[in-house]
Design a protein around this motif. Structure first.
Motif, mmCIF file in Angstrom:
data_model
loop_
_atom_site.group_PDB
_atom_site.id
_atom_site.type_symbol
_atom_site.label_atom_id
_atom_site.label_comp_id
_atom_site.label_asym_id
_atom_site.label_seq_id
_atom_site.Cartn_x
_atom_site.Cartn_y
_atom_site.Cartn_z
ATOM 1 N N PHE A 172 0.808 -1.209 0.000
ATOM 2 C CA PHE A 172 0.000 0.000 0.000
ATOM 3 C C PHE A 172 0.852 1.275 0.000
ATOM 4 O O PHE A 172 0.311 2.371 -0.099
ATOM 5 C CB PHE A 172 -0.925 0.030 1.217
ATOM 6 C CG PHE A 172 -1.997 -1.012 1.189
ATOM 7 C CD1 PHE A 172 -2.905 -1.082 0.144
ATOM 8 C CD2 PHE A 172 -2.095 -1.945 2.208
ATOM 9 C CE1 PHE A 172 -3.894 -2.044 0.115
ATOM 10 C CE2 PHE A 172 -3.100 -2.916 2.199
ATOM 11 C CZ PHE A 172 -3.995 -2.959 1.140
ATOM 12 N N VAL A 173 2.163 1.126 0.130
ATOM 13 C CA VAL A 173 3.036 2.293 0.283
ATOM 14 C C VAL A 173 3.634 2.733 -1.051
ATOM 15 O O VAL A 173 3.709 3.925 -1.346
ATOM 16 C CB VAL A 173 4.147 2.011 1.307
ATOM 17 C CG1 VAL A 173 5.092 3.207 1.428
ATOM 18 C CG2 VAL A 173 3.548 1.674 2.674
ATOM 19 N N GLY A 174 4.063 1.778 -1.875
ATOM 20 C CA GLY A 174 4.736 2.116 -3.123
ATOM 21 C C GLY A 174 4.032 1.532 -4.334
ATOM 22 O O GLY A 174 2.925 1.006 -4.256
ATOM 23 N N GLY A 175 4.696 1.632 -5.478
ATOM 24 C CA GLY A 175 4.211 1.003 -6.699
ATOM 25 C C GLY A 175 2.925 1.606 -7.244
ATOM 26 O O GLY A 175 2.642 2.794 -7.082
ATOM 27 N N ALA A 176 2.129 0.752 -7.878
ATOM 28 C CA ALA A 176 0.909 1.208 -8.565
ATOM 29 C C ALA A 176 -0.104 1.800 -7.598
ATOM 30 O O ALA A 176 -0.825 2.746 -7.942
ATOM 31 C CB ALA A 176 0.290 0.047 -9.335
ATOM 32 N N VAL A 177 -0.177 1.257 -6.382
ATOM 33 C CA VAL A 177 -1.143 1.776 -5.410
ATOM 34 C C VAL A 177 -0.795 3.208 -5.009
ATOM 35 O O VAL A 177 -1.670 4.069 -4.896
ATOM 36 C CB VAL A 177 -1.206 0.850 -4.176
ATOM 37 C CG1 VAL A 177 -2.057 1.469 -3.086
ATOM 38 C CG2 VAL A 177 -1.749 -0.513 -4.566
ATOM 39 N N ALA A 178 0.493 3.474 -4.808
ATOM 40 C CA ALA A 178 0.916 4.826 -4.457
ATOM 41 C C ALA A 178 0.632 5.790 -5.602
ATOM 42 O O ALA A 178 0.182 6.922 -5.379
ATOM 43 C CB ALA A 178 2.399 4.844 -4.112
ATOM 44 N N GLY A 190 -7.143 -5.870 -1.564
ATOM 45 C CA GLY A 190 -7.482 -4.652 -0.852
ATOM 46 C C GLY A 190 -7.297 -3.359 -1.601
ATOM 47 O O GLY A 190 -7.415 -2.281 -0.999
ATOM 48 N N ARG A 191 -7.056 -3.408 -2.906
ATOM 49 C CA ARG A 191 -6.776 -2.166 -3.636
ATOM 50 C C ARG A 191 -7.984 -1.233 -3.689
ATOM 51 O O ARG A 191 -7.863 -0.030 -3.468
ATOM 52 C CB ARG A 191 -6.302 -2.489 -5.061
ATOM 53 C CG ARG A 191 -4.920 -3.117 -5.106
ATOM 54 C CD ARG A 191 -4.316 -2.985 -6.490
ATOM 55 N NE ARG A 191 -3.095 -3.775 -6.579
ATOM 56 C CZ ARG A 191 -3.024 -4.980 -7.125
ATOM 57 N NH1 ARG A 191 -4.101 -5.519 -7.648
ATOM 58 N NH2 ARG A 191 -1.893 -5.640 -7.158
ATOM 59 N N ASP A 192 -9.153 -1.782 -4.009
ATOM 60 C CA ASP A 192 -10.337 -0.925 -4.069
ATOM 61 C C ASP A 192 -10.668 -0.360 -2.690
ATOM 62 O O ASP A 192 -11.032 0.814 -2.554
ATOM 63 C CB ASP A 192 -11.531 -1.707 -4.626
ATOM 64 C CG ASP A 192 -11.418 -1.953 -6.129
ATOM 65 O OD1 ASP A 192 -10.616 -1.261 -6.788
ATOM 66 O OD2 ASP A 192 -12.119 -2.838 -6.643
ATOM 67 N N ALA A 193 -10.539 -1.191 -1.669
ATOM 68 C CA ALA A 193 -10.804 -0.712 -0.309
ATOM 69 C C ALA A 193 -9.833 0.393 0.075
ATOM 70 O O ALA A 193 -10.216 1.378 0.726
ATOM 71 C CB ALA A 193 -10.703 -1.879 0.678
ATOM 72 N N PHE A 194 -8.576 0.254 -0.340
ATOM 73 C CA PHE A 194 -7.580 1.279 -0.012
ATOM 74 C C PHE A 194 -7.917 2.599 -0.691
ATOM 75 O O PHE A 194 -7.745 3.677 -0.096
ATOM 76 C CB PHE A 194 -6.187 0.811 -0.424
ATOM 77 C CG PHE A 194 -5.096 1.790 -0.096
ATOM 78 C CD1 PHE A 194 -4.608 1.892 1.195
ATOM 79 C CD2 PHE A 194 -4.568 2.618 -1.075
ATOM 80 C CE1 PHE A 194 -3.613 2.804 1.513
ATOM 81 C CE2 PHE A 194 -3.573 3.535 -0.777
ATOM 82 C CZ PHE A 194 -3.093 3.625 0.519
ATOM 83 N N VAL A 195 -8.394 2.547 -1.931
ATOM 84 C CA VAL A 195 -8.805 3.772 -2.619
ATOM 85 C C VAL A 195 -9.882 4.483 -1.815
ATOM 86 O O VAL A 195 -9.819 5.702 -1.585
ATOM 87 C CB VAL A 195 -9.307 3.460 -4.042
ATOM 88 C CG1 VAL A 195 -9.994 4.675 -4.660
ATOM 89 C CG2 VAL A 195 -8.154 3.007 -4.929
#
Length: 257
Positions: free
Chosen positions: A64-70, A105-110
């Motif tokens: 959740f810190v780097g890469g595509a999510v960041a 968890g990507r959508d939830a993180f957004v």
């Protein structure tokens, strides 16, 4: 859901991770040695799942810190994103959301990054372990820590958990049942190759939708492939269409500030 489960072992990538590997192996009921098709590895970058073999893709982990999510968090369009519109994010409104098919968890993180309070349910124990590890690592980051503090993870069957829900109901329930995604990106293809042997397709999606409609106080949102039929059962009130996916919305009550 699947005919035969693939063999998975837990593998420390350095001696310092041996004790943690033993703990995960005990929790998940997995071996530490022997022949296997997949490995749940522990290393400097956290917990990761990798397919073993010469033609296998690289590992998948939750970051959740780097890469595509960041990149998406910084440049993804904020509250103008389609998922934000689908769940009802608007000025003064940040719904309490239950993501009942959390995955990585990507959508939830957004949604959490936009200020929503999230409860996540993931029923596949290994995927839940990757998500738990990713949340724990992100919690110590100064910028991302306050975001993941709004994300609470439950491991188990979403239908049973929703049917036995205690306390205040979520305003919005978000569902993304496993289906043949049309997204052709290398990342998604790699993840689908890894996860489909573990998860299969969500054949109980109609029961999942029924349980969600019985629990949600304001709306249920279902993510689907753009050309896929709606889940059998109740019909959505309306849909939001994107390039490769769409959101079917089942409105129950109006979200208000």
């Amino acid at each position: 859901m699947i005919a035969s489960a693939p063999r998975i072992l837990v593998q420390p990538l350095a001696p310092v991770y041996r004790a943690a590997a033993e703990q995960w192996a005990a929790r998940l009921g997995l071996p530490l040695d022997g022949e296997a098709e997949f490995a749940l590895q522990l290393g400097d970058e956290g917990l990761q799942l990798v397919e073993l073999g010469p033609q296998a893709p690289g590992p998948v982990r939750v970051d959740f810190v780097g890469g595509a999510v960041a990149h998406r968090r910084r440049f993804g369009g904020g509250s103008g994103q389609m998922i934000a519109k689908a769940v009802g994010v608007q000025p003064g409104v940040r719904p309490r959301v239950l993501d009942a098919t959390a995955g990585l968890g990507r959508d939830a993180f957004v949604l959490a990054s936009l200020g929503c309070e999230l409860t996540l349910i993931e029923r596949q124990p290994i995927i839940a372990a990757l998500l738990e590890d990713g949340l724990a690592r992100a919690a110590s980051d100064a910028e991302v820590g306050p975001i993941v503090a709004r994300m609470r993870l439950l491991s188990g069957d979403a239908i049973r958990l929703m049917q036995a829900w205690a306390g205040e109901a979520p305003q919005v329930i978000y569902l993304d049942p496993m289906f043949p995604h049309r997204d052709k990106s290398a990342l998604v293809k790699k993840e689908m190759r890894l996860f489909r042997p573990l998860v299969g397709d969500d054949l109980d999606a109609p029961a999942l939708l029924e349980a969600a409609l019985a629990l949600a106080s304001h709306r249920v949102v279902v993510k689907r492939s753009r050309k896929a039929p709606a889940i059998a059962g109740a019909k959505p009130g309306y849909s939001l269409d994107g390039k490769s996916s769409r959101y079917d919305i089942y409105p129950l009550r109006k979200l208000q500030a």
